[in-house]
Design an enzyme around this catalytic site. Structure first.
Site, PDB file in Angstrom:
ATOM      1  N   GLN A   1       0.593  -1.076   0.113  1.00 54.44           N
ATOM      2  CA  GLN A   1       0.019   0.086  -0.201  1.00 54.44           C
ATOM      3  C   GLN A   1       0.907   1.183  -0.029  1.00 54.44           C
ATOM      4  O   GLN A   1       0.230   2.353  -0.052  1.00 54.44           O
ATOM      5  CB  GLN A   1      -0.928   0.018   1.091  1.00 54.44           C
ATOM      6  CG  GLN A   1      -1.796  -1.190   1.288  1.00 54.44           C
ATOM      7  CD  GLN A   1      -2.868  -1.241   2.651  1.00 54.44           C
ATOM      8  OE1 GLN A   1      -3.051  -2.197   3.164  1.00 54.44           O
ATOM      9  NE2 GLN A   1      -3.624  -0.198   2.807  1.00 54.44           N
TER      10      GLN A   1
ATOM     11  N   ARG B   1      -8.447  -1.022   7.941  1.00 53.18           N
ATOM     12  CA  ARG B   1      -9.629  -0.038   7.353  1.00 53.18           C
ATOM     13  C   ARG B   1      -9.939   1.028   8.193  1.00 53.18           C
ATOM     14  O   ARG B   1     -10.996   1.329   8.471  1.00 53.18           O
ATOM     15  CB  ARG B   1     -10.962  -0.943   7.277  1.00 53.18           C
ATOM     16  CG  ARG B   1     -11.688  -0.130   5.988  1.00 53.18           C
ATOM     17  CD  ARG B   1     -12.709  -0.775   5.604  1.00 53.18           C
ATOM     18  NE  ARG B   1     -13.384  -0.209   4.251  1.00 53.18           N
ATOM     19  CZ  ARG B   1     -13.744  -0.598   3.350  1.00 53.18           C
ATOM     20  NH1 ARG B   1     -13.455  -2.068   2.898  1.00 53.18           N
ATOM     21  NH2 ARG B   1     -14.194   0.062   2.291  1.00 53.18           N
ATOM     22  N   CYS B   2      -8.465   1.835   8.743  1.00 52.14           N
ATOM     23  CA  CYS B   2      -8.854   2.867   9.748  1.00 52.14           C
ATOM     24  C   CYS B   2      -7.627   3.675   9.671  1.00 52.14           C
ATOM     25  O   CYS B   2      -6.682   3.443   8.887  1.00 52.14           O
ATOM     26  CB  CYS B   2      -9.358   2.581  10.970  1.00 52.14           C
ATOM     27  SG  CYS B   2      -7.929   2.102  12.106  1.00 52.14           S
TER      28      CYS B   2
ATOM     29  N   GLU C   1     -13.271   4.510   5.103  1.00 53.13           N
ATOM     30  CA  GLU C   1     -12.934   3.841   6.348  1.00 53.13           C
ATOM     31  C   GLU C   1     -13.956   4.160   7.507  1.00 53.13           C
ATOM     32  O   GLU C   1     -14.048   3.322   8.464  1.00 53.13           O
ATOM     33  CB  GLU C   1     -11.283   4.425   6.873  1.00 53.13           C
ATOM     34  CG  GLU C   1     -10.339   3.537   5.868  1.00 53.13           C
ATOM     35  CD  GLU C   1      -9.014   4.152   6.272  1.00 53.13           C
ATOM     36  OE1 GLU C   1      -8.356   3.246   5.677  1.00 53.13           O
ATOM     37  OE2 GLU C   1      -9.018   4.990   6.851  1.00 53.13           O
TER      38      GLU C   1
END
Lengths: 799, 287, 165
Positions: free
Chosen positions: A236, A383-384, A753
């Site tokens: 990522q 996811r945050c 998110e």
């Protein structure tokens, strides 16, 4: 046809911001021609597979490779001893710690990498793994984080013994990593000492894993002749990987090329740098041929990047009307065997100090202690945005507890404490500046949409009949778009992001960004931003990311930073182009720049109908007819250092029915209102929200990485690890308000998110609400049937 | 997750399969492979030789012989699920298979494989018990028929002799007054049951004249809740009686602790599933 | 272990190849025949990203031996489109935003392709059960359900126009 219609038509034809343009990336995916890391096959490529520890804590007495090496097709077996001469047996982590690439004398967690086998194909490699004989001497494991700093706790990190100055603070114990605090402790304590009402709630945010369907992997290819290293990997943050690989290997950064090809979901799992990547790179450098390493699902769940594992206590001091006077949060953070959290360097607990949430909190204090245990390293933002999930969980749960204690409805207590629309930009007592919001409007919209009073009435009736129905409510504020370089860096590199846009002579566009899509649809949404800014149809705008040889340096995609940072860079770069185009247009139309108005896709001379130049015409001129002194071409680069984070928010409401005989929770309704500022592509936003809600549902209702007392991980296949199917997944209802970010060039805040962050405490809120009339204030996740049934038994609700 | 090496033979007939089993030491039969292959990938099982019986036509087919529904062992779950004959003659199988695994797995997984594997988590053993099925086994010494009752002996341990092959499953066709029920609790699609219970009842008016209660995954192997059956047989079912039966079922369970829950939870769920299935079965018998 | 010869019809073409008995069909497709549209996700037959069509049935190719594909007909995502263009299922996934990272998409579409032949006019509930062998982490399934509904509608319309033609 009126001119206004024409203008509208031209605008619609651009398929720019605000329209639900179908995704440009879909064409390859639906044909099966997406190219993921494991799809890459280079000539002469070898395969790596890992020998892993069966024990959580043990000393390695010996490693015998002979049998493995004797297997035909096995090229090499590498251990820490082999990596030592290259100084690659340990590697730095993003959190200022070091992590063993291959276990050096000791193993610190079950499934830790002990040796790597390199073979001609993956079948032979798997066979050879079984033939490497490792003799272990078991050591007492440390599994319970609460016992980590006991005087008699087994010491995990012998490499750190005596080094009491940690990366972030003094270490109080050999198993202590850091203490980190924010806020004013004394002032907070004073308020608590004299408050009308104090509530305190312990809660455990369990260890989970992002579990993208594509596991992590890499293909490293070193050319011994020219000294170039190319690595395809599931990252990522490919540019950061390039920097790290260069620093570790000594190969100049210009000779290291990192390519993140298509990525089959990241969710934080693919931010870190893992031993498997390093082993593939080392093997390729040593052997001079490409080497592939791809983990299987068990390896993925067991070793690469857990999330959460925070033991938290939330405390609120309030007056008798429920108005918050102070907030206190205490955390014991289980980081596993190495501190490999992926956080901005200065924040060992991420952005935990956003835990004042959506509320006007006068004073607060947060204390976090990180400790080592015999578990896999990680602590990624699943996811945050860097522990914002934990922060939202602790404040939202504690708000419910306060509401319950004062017998005030949980919607009402939030309304009373919200930061008011007129208070924005609002400086929180823990140092953040919330950029924009209108929380009251959002809350009212949701309560109206679901007919909240009717739900409460129904619940009352159900309770009278002994049935269990719960209503969950969460009003969260996120902090995304890390971040301003004054307080955010990764390994010293500021967390800016970048865009480079080139307009070709015919008026089509190639743009490259420092971020990397993993399903978010960057190739579509970035093109939409450029389309609106430059008046070029988004179909003619190609977006490319992920290849460090061609894309400008960026920090990557995680923490919902692509739109707030990369999207801002894109808009600013496009505006630089538009500014140059204006000059060219003025030159072509023989007027001054001030005489020009921009309209959708062209510059028009004020008050002279017909005198205009379209962006296409200007693009052509940029290559053959520019004003004197201007360099030809039409391109721009922007490295955007955001002035602030963005603060998306939302109001979520969940209704559950619980089967008191089995403990099963049925989510009857989930209503999610999100405000992510300016909306670039509503279709994609909805898709992101559905996905985030589903991942939140998974975390709240079933996902967990549990350990036994020996430190064995229980449940590391998709049989046990809960990834909900179509059948379990609820139906999602979405809604929105739009409150643009005042500091972002297009007002966008980021969205993917929020649904994960916001939904998790909402599910807990709903499940607990089903029992709140019986005096229950909190239940720890995951709310699987077994755990809920235990609560039912405790309350003796069945005969 | 890659299996160890093995030899692979395709059997062309039942006799051929039996011969190949005899010829190859420690050979294993592969049917649908959805239990065996995952174990082999984890190298929990490393058979040196696999004998594939997928190509054997005589192991397929579903027919009625007298008052028995005869199901070839190599029918896939979906073949049984989609069979109108099964739906008509023994709808318990139809209803239960809907809750087995997922569509793709049901396309490969076979009813015979599920029965013969001896995994307490598999669904069909308890169904076989509830239906009072007969199992046809063929081996070097010929063919024999054995009742399902008594066939399941422990985890991965059945009454199949070395070298034998399960070839047919024979279940009594539904008679007048018979009803079926099936309830299964699982964490998610594709998981084994926390507890499952297939139930057969024969009703005489409001009285249960006969009942068989199978239980899945709450002991070393599938078994029948005989004490509860004895309590209920010959009676009109009331809530109190069911509650009493539930207590007997809880006592009869001996599940292992795992992530699905504690033995206490699983035992209670077995009782709950059985009670639900009994109510369904009684209702089913009325229709 | 000696390799065995297998021969099967793959996306309408006959292929011949040598495989080890233990080789999994998904590896044969991806590594040996270079059709990488079929993916690997869990290797334990839970996620469905390796779903292909074999003899007219959806199967998880991570749990089928390549030798078992001998003399069968296999269709992968690469065979979904034909000379006339994309299959309705493919078009519907784009139309309804039924994909994000794309990793589950190929297996998901192969399942949808077969499911809609098994049940040409499914309800939402039937779609949820019929597609329950395929996991997705990105979409929350809602838009995939819409995609399957849209594909169903378009396939039925196409069939009707064939019938009336």
């Amino acid at each position: 046809m009126s001119e206004a219609t024409t203008k509208q038509e031209r605008e619609a034809a651009l398929e720019g911001m605000g329209c639900s343009k179908k995704r440009k990336e879909d064409a390859r995916f639906i044909q099966g021609t997406g190219r993921y890391t494991d799809d890459i096959k280079l000539p002469g490529m070898l395969y790596a597979d890992m020998v892993r520890s069966p024990y959580a804590h043990a000393r390695i007495k010996s490693i015998n490779k002979d049998e493995a090496l004797a297997l035909p097709g096995v090229i090499a077996v590498l251990t820490a001893e082999d990596l030592k001469p290259l100084s690659l047996h340990w590697m730095p982590t993003l959190a200022g710690d070091v992590q063993a690439v291959l276990a050096d004398e000791k193993v610190h967690f079950q499934y830790q990498e002990v040796a790597v086998v390199i073979a001609e194909d993956r079948y032979i490699a798997a066979d050879a793994v079984d033939l490497v004989q490792v003799e272990y001497e078991e050591l007492p494991p440390l599994v319970d984080a609460h016992k980590a700093m006991d005087p008699d706790a087994p010491i995990l990190r012998e490499d750190l013994v005596g080094k009491m100055e940690g990366a972030h603070s003094v270490r109080k114990h050999d198993n202590h990593i850091f203490n980190w605090q924010a806020g004013d402790k004394d002032a907070t304590d004073r308020v608590f000492d004299h408050a009308d009402v104090v509530v305190s709630q312990d809660m455990y945010y369990h260890r989970v894993h992002p579990c993208p369907l594509e596991t992590c992997g890499s293909v490293a290819s070193f050319d011994k002749v020219n000294g170039h290293l190319t690595v395809y990997l599931t990252s990522q943050a490919p540019h950061v990987v390039r920097t790290v690989v260069s620093m570790l290997s000594g190969i100049p950064e210009s000779k290291v090329r990192i390519v993140s090809p298509d990525i089959g979901g990241g969710f934080g799992n693919k931010v870190g740098i893992y031993p498997g990547y390093v082993c593939a790179i080392v093997a390729s450098i040593v052997l001079g041929v490409p080497v592939k390493w791809v983990e299987d699902r068990m390896e993925n769940l067991s070793t690469t990047a857990f999330a959460r594992d925070y033991h938290m206590t939330g405390e609120i001091a309030a007056d008798s009307n429920g108005i918050i006077k102070a907030l206190r949060v205490n955390v014991l953070a289980d980081h596993g065997a190495f501190d490999a959290c992926a956080d901005p360097s200065k924040f060992p607990a991420g952005l935990m100090h956003i835990c004042t949430g959506s509320y006007d909190v006068p004073v607060a204090h947060v204390n976090v202690d990180g400790v080592y245990t015999n578990k896999a390293p990680g602590g990624v933002a699943y996811r945050c945005s860097f522990r914002v999930t934990e922060a939202v969980y602790v404040i939202e749960r504690t708000m419910d507890v306060l509401a319950q204690k004062l017998n005030i409805d949980k919607a009402e207590i939030r309304r009373r404490n919200f930061v008011k629309a007129e208070q924005f930009p609002y400086d929180t007592c823990l140092g953040w500046q919330l950029d924009s919001g209108d929380y009251h409007t959002a809350l009212d919209k949701v309560l109206d949409a679901v007919d909240y009073p009717a739900l409460r009435k129904e619940q009352e009736e159900k309770r009278a009949k002994g049935e269990l129905m719960g209503i969950g409510l969460v009003t969260f504020t996120e902090i995304v778009g890390a971040g301003p370089s004054r307080n955010c860096d990764i390994l010293g590199v500021g967390m800016f992001d970048s865009a480079e846009i080139r307009v070709h002579p015919t008026g089509s566009v190639m743009a490259r960004m420092g971020t990397i899509t993993q399903g978010q649809g960057h190739q579509t949404t970035y093109a939409q931003i450029i389309a609106s800014e430059l008046g070029i149809t988004s179909d003619e705008i190609s977006i490319e990311e992920g290849d460090t040889d061609t894309a400008p340096y960026g920090l990557g995609t995680y923490g919902s930073r692509s739109t707030p940072v990369g999207g801002a860079a894109t808009a600013v770069a496009a505006r630089k182009i538009q500014a140059k185009a204006r000059k060219i247009a003025a030159h072509l139309l023989e007027v001054s720049e001030d005489d020009l108005d921009w309209e959708v896709d062209r510059f028009k001379v004020k008050g002279v109908p017909g005198q205009e130049k379209t962006m296409k015409e200007i693009a052509w001129a940029a290559y053959n007819n520019v004003p004197e002194g201007m360099e030809p071409g039409l391109e721009a680069v922007d490295y955007y250092d955001p002035p602030n984070f963005t603060y998306p928010y939302g109001v979520y409401l969940c209704v559950v029915d619980i089967d008191k005989h089995t403990g099963e929770t049925h989510v009857r309704r989930f209503y999610a209102l999100d405000d992510c500022g300016t909306r670039i592509n509503p279709m994609i936003i909805d898709g992101q929200i559905h996905g985030g809600l589903n991942e939140g549902f998974a975390v709240a209702m079933g996902q967990e990485l549990p350990f036994d007392k020996q430190g064995n991980l229980l449940g590391n296949t998709l049989m046990d690890y809960f990834v909900p199917t179509f059948v379990e997944t609820p139906h999602w209802e979405t809604d929105y308000t739009v409150t643009p970010s005042p500091h972002h060039p297009i007002g966008a805040k980021g969205v993917a998110e929020s649904p994960h962050v916001g939904s998790i405490p909402c599910f807990t809120s709903a499940v607990v609400d089903a029992f709140s009339h019986l005096g229950i204030t909190h239940m720890d996740m995951p709310h699987n049937a077994y755990r809920v049934w235990q609560q039912i038994q405790e309350l003796e609700l069945t005969e | 997750m890659i299996p160890s090496e093995f030899e692979y033979h395709k059997a062309t007939s039942i006799q051929d399969a039996i011969a190949k089993l005899a010829e190859n030491d420690e050979a294993k039969i592969i049917a649908g492979g959805h239990s065996l292959l995952p174990m082999m990938k984890l190298r929990f099982a490393e058979p040196p030789c696999l004998i594939d019986i997928n190509g054997i036509e005589e192991l397929r087919g579903i027919s009625v012989e007298g008052d028995m529904l005869v199901i070839g062992a190599m029918n896939t779950e979906n073949e049984v699920l989609n069979s109108p004959l099964v739906q008509e003659k023994c709808s318990l199988l139809t209803e239960a298979i809907k809750l087995v695994a997922d569509p793709q797995v049901r396309n490969r997984g076979t009813i015979g494989g599920d029965v013969a594997h001896g995994d307490p988590g598999n669904d069909h053993p308890a169904i076989m018990l509830a239906l009072d099925a007969e199992l046809v086994l063929e081996g070097p010494d010929g063919k024999r028929t054995t009742p399902a009752n008594g066939f399941f002996l422990g985890t991965y341990w059945t009454g199949m002799e070395e070298g034998e092959l399960l070839t047919q499953i024979r279940v009594p066709v539904r008679e007048q007054g018979v009803g079926y029920g099936y309830a299964k609790l699982k964490r998610k699609t594709g998981d084994y049951a926390v507890a499952g219970s297939p139930v057969y009842v024969k009703m005489n008016g409001d009285t249960v004249s006969d009942i068989r209660i199978g239980l899945t995954n709450v002991g070393p192997c599938a078994f029948r809740a005989e004490a509860a059956e004895n309590l209920l047989r010959g009676n009109v079912i009331t809530d109190d009686l069911l509650k009493e039966a539930g207590a007997l079922i809880i006592d009869a369970c001996d599940p292992a602790e795992d992530l699905r829950g504690s033995p206490e939870y699983k035992s209670h769920m077995a009782a709950e599933m059985a009670k639900r299935a009994i109510r369904q079965a009684i209702e089913d018998a009325r229709n | 272990m000696a390799k065995q010869h297998i021969s099967f019809n793959l996306n309408g073409k006959q292929v011949d190849t040598l495989v080890e008995p233990r080789e999994l069909l998904v590896h044969t497709l991806r590594e040996n025949l270079n059709l990488t549209g079929t993916h690997i996700g869990c290797e334990s037959s839970h996620c469905g990203v390796c779903t292909v069509d074999m003899n007219g049935q959806s199967v998880k190719s991570c749990t089928v031996l390549a030798v078992q594909a001998d003399k069968t007909e296999v269709k992968t995502v690469e065979g979904l489109a034909d000379a006339d263009g994309l299959h309705e299922v493919q078009k519907a996934f784009v139309e309804e935003h039924g994909l994000q990272c794309g990793f589950c998409t190929t297996g998901m579409m192969m399942r949808a392709y077969r499911f809609l032949q098994e049940n040409p006019n499914p309800t939402e509930e039937e779609i949820r059960w019929g597609m329950s062998g395929n996991l997705c982490r990105c979409t929350g399934y809602q838009n995939i359900i819409k995609a399957v509904q849209t594909a169903a509608k378009n396939l039925q319309n196409a069939n009707k126009s064939v019938e009336t033609a």
